[in-house]
Design a protein around this motif. Structure first.
Motif, mmCIF file in Angstrom:
data_model
loop_
_atom_site.group_PDB
_atom_site.id
_atom_site.type_symbol
_atom_site.label_atom_id
_atom_site.label_comp_id
_atom_site.label_asym_id
_atom_site.label_seq_id
_atom_site.Cartn_x
_atom_site.Cartn_y
_atom_site.Cartn_z
ATOM 1 N N ARG A 615 -39.912 13.258 104.934
ATOM 2 C CA ARG A 615 -40.192 13.906 103.643
ATOM 3 C C ARG A 615 -41.888 13.653 103.702
ATOM 4 N N VAL A 616 -42.583 14.724 103.566
ATOM 5 C CA VAL A 616 -43.793 14.859 103.184
ATOM 6 C C VAL A 616 -44.262 14.297 101.806
ATOM 7 N N LEU A 617 -45.405 13.880 101.552
ATOM 8 C CA LEU A 617 -45.653 13.319 100.059
ATOM 9 C C LEU A 617 -46.088 14.397 99.334
ATOM 10 N N HIS A 618 -46.923 15.436 99.959
ATOM 11 C CA HIS A 618 -47.112 16.678 98.945
ATOM 12 C C HIS A 618 -47.132 17.780 99.878
ATOM 13 N N ASN A 619 -46.831 19.019 99.250
ATOM 14 C CA ASN A 619 -46.551 20.310 99.762
ATOM 15 C C ASN A 619 -47.678 20.753 100.795
ATOM 16 N N LEU A 620 -48.900 20.421 100.796
ATOM 17 C CA LEU A 620 -49.940 20.748 101.616
ATOM 18 C C LEU A 620 -50.311 19.820 102.455
ATOM 19 N N SER A 621 -49.388 18.905 102.853
ATOM 20 C CA SER A 621 -49.678 17.738 103.842
ATOM 21 C C SER A 621 -50.036 18.270 105.259
ATOM 22 N N PHE A 622 -49.047 19.595 105.712
ATOM 23 C CA PHE A 622 -49.570 20.063 107.022
ATOM 24 C C PHE A 622 -50.448 20.974 106.785
ATOM 25 N N VAL A 623 -51.248 21.322 105.994
ATOM 26 C CA VAL A 623 -52.271 22.143 105.951
ATOM 27 C C VAL A 623 -53.624 21.324 106.130
ATOM 28 N N GLU A 624 -53.442 20.083 105.447
ATOM 29 C CA GLU A 624 -54.603 19.183 105.692
ATOM 30 C C GLU A 624 -54.573 18.684 107.084
ATOM 31 N N ASP A 625 -53.515 18.301 107.611
ATOM 32 C CA ASP A 625 -53.380 17.611 108.797
ATOM 33 C C ASP A 625 -52.058 18.206 109.669
ATOM 34 N N ARG A 638 -36.908 9.663 117.049
ATOM 35 C CA ARG A 638 -36.925 8.016 117.228
ATOM 36 C C ARG A 638 -36.034 7.183 116.607
ATOM 37 N N PHE A 639 -36.002 7.617 114.996
ATOM 38 C CA PHE A 639 -34.878 6.911 114.094
ATOM 39 C C PHE A 639 -33.566 7.584 113.978
ATOM 40 N N GLY A 640 -33.363 8.708 114.566
ATOM 41 C CA GLY A 640 -32.260 9.425 114.260
ATOM 42 C C GLY A 640 -32.167 10.007 112.937
ATOM 43 N N PHE A 641 -33.318 10.397 112.331
ATOM 44 C CA PHE A 641 -33.386 10.715 110.922
ATOM 45 C C PHE A 641 -33.380 12.420 111.189
ATOM 46 N N THR A 642 -33.142 13.050 109.773
ATOM 47 C CA THR A 642 -33.258 14.519 109.735
ATOM 48 C C THR A 642 -34.651 14.396 108.863
ATOM 49 N N ILE A 643 -35.287 15.781 109.288
ATOM 50 C CA ILE A 643 -36.483 16.460 108.518
ATOM 51 C C ILE A 643 -35.802 17.005 107.491
ATOM 52 N N LYS A 645 -35.495 19.305 104.141
ATOM 53 C CA LYS A 645 -35.368 20.940 104.011
ATOM 54 C C LYS A 645 -36.760 21.482 103.567
ATOM 55 N N LEU A 646 -37.249 20.799 102.450
ATOM 56 C CA LEU A 646 -38.533 21.381 102.205
ATOM 57 C C LEU A 646 -39.601 21.151 103.141
ATOM 58 N N THR A 647 -39.676 19.838 103.806
ATOM 59 C CA THR A 647 -40.643 19.261 104.664
ATOM 60 C C THR A 647 -40.420 20.350 106.064
ATOM 61 N N SER A 648 -39.143 20.877 106.426
ATOM 62 C CA SER A 648 -38.808 21.627 107.504
ATOM 63 C C SER A 648 -39.573 23.228 107.410
ATOM 64 N N SER A 649 -39.528 23.661 105.963
ATOM 65 C CA SER A 649 -39.889 24.925 105.685
ATOM 66 C C SER A 649 -41.699 24.982 105.484
ATOM 67 N N LEU A 650 -42.108 23.720 105.127
ATOM 68 C CA LEU A 650 -43.404 23.504 105.376
ATOM 69 C C LEU A 650 -44.033 23.546 107.030
ATOM 70 N N ILE A 651 -43.203 23.009 107.672
ATOM 71 C CA ILE A 651 -43.612 23.048 109.173
ATOM 72 C C ILE A 651 -43.648 24.609 109.596
ATOM 73 N N GLU A 652 -42.740 25.289 109.324
ATOM 74 C CA GLU A 652 -42.565 26.683 109.749
ATOM 75 C C GLU A 652 -43.772 27.247 109.075
ATOM 76 N N ASN A 653 -44.147 27.121 107.772
ATOM 77 C CA ASN A 653 -45.418 27.900 107.267
ATOM 78 C C ASN A 653 -46.612 27.431 108.006
ATOM 79 N N ALA A 654 -46.941 25.992 108.330
ATOM 80 C CA ALA A 654 -48.017 25.977 109.147
ATOM 81 C C ALA A 654 -48.043 26.394 110.426
ATOM 82 N N VAL A 655 -46.893 26.612 111.077
ATOM 83 C CA VAL A 655 -46.965 27.388 112.462
ATOM 84 C C VAL A 655 -47.129 28.881 112.161
ATOM 85 N N LYS A 656 -46.537 29.497 111.190
ATOM 86 C CA LYS A 656 -46.896 30.757 110.969
ATOM 87 C C LYS A 656 -48.167 31.044 110.514
ATOM 88 N N MET A 657 -48.919 30.368 109.847
ATOM 89 C CA MET A 657 -50.391 30.316 109.334
ATOM 90 C C MET A 657 -51.209 30.001 110.598
#
Length: 880
Positions: A615-625, A638-643, A645-657
């Motif tokens: 999880r990211v710590l805030h919703n504009l994390s991917f906008v900033e970096d 690497r760790f067998g974790f899962t991204i 739900k919110l973090t995943s949608s924020l990734i999709e937004n960053a790619v779209k933008m």
């Protein structure tokens, strides 16, 4: 002195307001021969207005001019409390006194006993009297109607208070029909405050103190003045609006008395009931009291004690929630959302669509979005979509669990799929926060409310997991920090991997204070070298054994625009951790002696590690970096974790933008390279493709079954090569990258290399040398040589990375075996003779030397030569 033996006096409460005076005027219409008497001397503002403007309306008298023994009837308006009518309360002791009361306050235990009484719970007392006047058909002038209507407007807050009733509206309508002047009313209701009141208002706001009492936020403010200041109630009302308060108590020392003015907008706080303790009275929402013979401190202590006794505790969602809920649609822009947050003075908005809750968005996220010039982007792109709800009967324990465990700022209360209210994180904290009252030497009461990180001591766990050498080094860090009066923490991947039971000796230290000063002292004591970066407040301590410690001053980073490099400022450990990419990397362990081994978790990192969530710590994390997206995928695989739900949608937004276009190619390549350096990068590459992130490398890179198969083949090929235990430095990541570029031509490959700013040596491998390798591989698949020397000549021109790439790409087992044979048997084959040996047998020096030595090598590769003597004999025959 007036000594009429059957005198009727009309009066009201001390500190009269417009309702009280209007009610006196109306009562005079019912008792025409009565005298109007103010009970105290504190109504100067009101009396000055009426005396100067419309004195003729009032049959007024001063209490000093009245023989109280001649009073046979006392008419009370807007009060029935003996302690609120000043000296006139002595009349209550007369046995022959007749008492009439007109009041809109709720009944109280110490109400005055009356002979006649009219009491209704209306918004103003003047409403009751107006109705009587209307029913009796008593005529009133426009001036009288104006004064009476003024009382209604003031006591109902211009019909906005919850105490306003239908009768208040009806009474005002009747008075308007009689000529009430709304311009005069508006001017008086919205009257400007004096410079003295402005100063007092500022003092009151500055001294506001919040108390959480049984989960209810109570505000108390205290001030002292040598003279009486009029219209304190007006100032209190302004504070309520300015600070958006639910309940406030003002304790004021003016002249020789203590005054308490209270207002409440919530049912849990009945201010009239609370101020009964002080002999005061009023409504549940507005009350006041006058206290004599006590100090401010005594009154404050008594008030706080009374609040704890009187205020009802909130324990269920329906009691804790706020309503109505301010909601927005998903297509509202960030700029519009900011305006709504400011307009309603709230910090979080619920996003709904056709009554369906989609998520929520906070002021912090909106402000960051505006900072990055994302004004017109809809809130649905950055809202938190991972949202849980409760029903109205949910108990405090359930509310606590859902808000804390889900790190949710706001908790919607839903009844039959309908949003009926919200509970904020602050609401919950007000209920849960530990309160400690400490009496100082002066008897003042202080409230200690502390909400910090989750902490626990993990020394035993560290001793089990870490070597004695490493524990000693960490304690040495804490010792030096103590000597410099600094706080030291080990942070990041070290702490994360400690809990994942993975070995990680990369020591990242954060210092609250001057990290470079710490690094210099540490390096000096332990005879190490230091390399510092003043701009970022960082340093690297390098030891003679090759180990190192990275040191950073606790800092906060902000980004001037999306994808920019961060600007750094000094900060605290909490803000330093908040700048991290993901919650799992935002843990810290304090190293100072007294707190050595204390784990610090501000953001629920332990929970996310346990649940294996990125999880990211805030919703504009991917906008900033945006490069954090690559890291999210790398850690997930690497760790067998899962991204999340919110973090995943924020990734999709960053790619779209398309924030990646603002990144330098070098930064993108650095992240791609780290992914390719993972033990098994194939799954990460598939995830990159899931998010359409391979386009960040080049839009023409397409992942299909063939490429995935080739990547898997690279993994198997590298595993085979590792088993050879060759002492050879190998860029494993490059072989995966070669596989990704397989179907691209040389021009596109060169374009990618230029964008990534790769060094010339690597550019050649990925472009022209890769193209040649593909051609040679095709030739080998069609014409596999039978002679070792020919196989050698085809492959020896390539670096090992390209040869392994070829081995991984071919579908032909015989070609794989041939390449394997080359790598294990032929690649390092050498001949014994040199040019010196050729000179010794009198061969003239020149280009012939190269031909001869190559011929010797070919013969040896083909198994015709086995030793030096064979090689020399071959040369003699070759040149004869």
């Amino acid at each position: 002195m007036q000594n009429n033996q059957n005198l009727t006096v009309i009066t009201t409460h001390i500190n009269s307001d417009f309702d009280a005076v209007a009610s006196m005027l109306a009562a005079q219409k019912l008792y025409p021969d009565a005298l109007l008497v103010f009970p105290g001397s504190q109504e100067k503002t009101l009396r000055n207005f009426f005396i100067k403007s419309i004195f003729y309306l009032f049959n007024m008298a001063d209490i000093k001019d009245i023989d109280l023994s001649s009073v046979k009837r006392l008419v009370l308006v807007d009060t029935r409390q003996a302690n609120r009518i000043g000296k006139l309360s002595s009349l209550l002791q007369q046995s022959n006194i007749e008492i009439h009361i007109y009041d809109h306050h709720p009944p109280a235990i110490n109400d005055i006993k009356s002979n006649f009484e009219v009491n209704e719970l209306t918004g103003a007392t003047i409403t009751i009297l107006t109705e009587i006047i209307k029913n009796k058909g008593i005529p009133i002038s426009p001036d009288e109607a104006t004064i009476m209507c003024l009382g209604i407007y003031e006591d109902t807050g211009s019909f906005t208070y919850s105490s306003t009733t239908e009768k208040d509206f009806s009474a005002a309508a009747f008075l308007l029909s009689k000529g009430a002047n709304l311009n005069i009313i508006a001017n008086l209701i919205s009257r400007e405050i004096t410079p003295e009141q402005i100063g007092l208002l500022s003092d009151m706001i500055q001294s506001l103190t919040h108390y959480s009492i049984h989960g209810v936020d109570i505000v108390i403010t205290i001030f002292s003045r040598d003279n009486y200041v009029a219209d304190i109630a007006l100032l209190v009302q302004k504070i309520i609006k300015m600070e958006n308060l639910n309940a406030i108590f003002v304790i004021a020392r003016m002249a020789d008395n203590i005054y308490i003015v209270a207002r409440s907008r919530i049912s849990e706080v009945d201010v009239a009931d609370i101020l009964l303790t002080f002999g005061g009275g009023g409504h549940s929402f507005a009350a006041s009291a006058t206290v004599k013979g006590e100090t401010l401190t005594q009154v404050e202590q008594k008030l706080i004690s009374t609040l704890y006794q009187k205020i009802k505790a909130r324990r269920y969602a329906k009691e804790l929630m706020s309503f109505p809920v301010i909601t927005i649609s998903p297509n509202v822009t960030c700029r519009e959302a900011s305006t709504i947050l400011t307009r309603y003075n709230i910090n979080t908005l619920i996003v709904t669509d056709n009554d369906s809750i989609l998520g929520f968005i906070s002021r912090q996220i909106i402000e960051k979005a505006l900072f990055h010039k994302l004004d017109i982007v809809p809130v649905c792109e950055y809202m938190n979509t991972e949202i849980v709800t409760v029903n109205p009967d949910a108990h405090l324990s359930e509310i606590q669990t859902k808000i804390i465990d889900n790190k949710q700022r706001i908790l919607p209360v839903v009844d039959n799929n309908k949003l009926i209210g919200v509970i904020t994180r602050t609401d919950l904290l007000n209920v849960l926060v530990y309160q400690t009252h400490i009496k100082s030497d002066k008897g003042n009461i202080y409230l200690n409310e502390s909400v910090g990180p989750r902490t626990r001591n993990i020394i035993k766990f560290m001793n089990e997991r870490l070597s004695d050498r490493l524990i000693k080094k960490l304690k040495d860090i804490g010792k030096i920090a103590d000597e410099l009066n600094l706080n030291a923490y080990i942070v990041g991947g070290f702490v994360r991997d400690l809990f994942l039971y993975k070995t990680n000796e990369d020591i990242d230290i954060v210092i609250e204070g001057d990290g470079i000063a710490f690094a210099k002292k540490f390096a000096s004591i332990f005879k190490a070298k230091i390399y510092s970066h003043e701009t970022f407040g960082t340093a690297i301590i390098k030891f003679s054994d090759g180990s190192k410690i990275d040191v950073a001053s606790a800092r906060i980073e902000y980004y001037k625009f999306p994808a920019a490099l961060p600007v750094v400022e000094m900060s605290s450990i909490k803000l330093d951790l908040f700048r991290r990419d993901f919650t799992i990397n935002a843990l810290a362990i304090q190293l100072n002696h007294d707190k050595f081994g204390t784990l610090i978790d501000f953001f629920g990192s332990q929970k996310d590690l346990k649940e294996k969530i990125i999880r990211v710590l805030h919703n504009l994390s991917f906008v900033e970096d945006p490069t954090r997206i690559f890291r999210a995928i790398r850690f997930e695989q690497r760790f067998g974790f899962t991204i999340g739900k919110l973090t995943s949608s924020l990734i999709e937004n960053a790619v779209k933008m398309d924030f990646f276009k603002r990144l330098s190619g070098r930064r993108v390549f650095a992240e791609v390279k780290q992914i390719l350096e993972e033990e098994n990068p194939t799954n990460a590459i598939i995830r990159l493709n899931d998010y359409n992130l391979l386009s960040a490398i080049h839009p023409l890179i397409k992942l299909n079954k063939e490429i995935i198969s080739q990547l898997d083949s690279v993994k198997k090929t590298l595993a085979w090569h590792d088993l050879l235990f060759l002492e050879e430095r190998l860029m494993k990541w490059a072989i995966y990258f070669l596989a990704l570029l397989k179907n691209l031509d040389q021009k596109i490959s060169e374009e990618i290399c230029n964008n990534f700013e790769l060094p010339v040596r690597q550019r050649d491998i990925f472009s022209k040398e890769r193209i040649i390798a593909n051609q040679i591989l095709f030739w080998l698949e069609q014409n596999l040589p039978t002679q070792n020397s020919l196989l050698y000549s085809k492959l020896s021109i390539f670096k090992t990375e390209l040869i392994l790439y070829m081995m991984a790409q071919t579908k032909y087992e015989k070609v794989k075996k041939a390449i394997s044979f080359y790598l294990t048997q032929l690649k390092n084959e050498k001949i014994s003779i040199t040019g010196k040996d050729l000179r010794a047998i009198n061969i003239k020096e020149g280009p012939i030397y190269g031909k001869i030595l190559n011929a010797v090598l070919d013969a040896k590769l083909n198994g015709l030569l086995s030793n030096r003597e064979d090689e020399l004999s071959f040369v003699k025959n070759y040149v004869s």
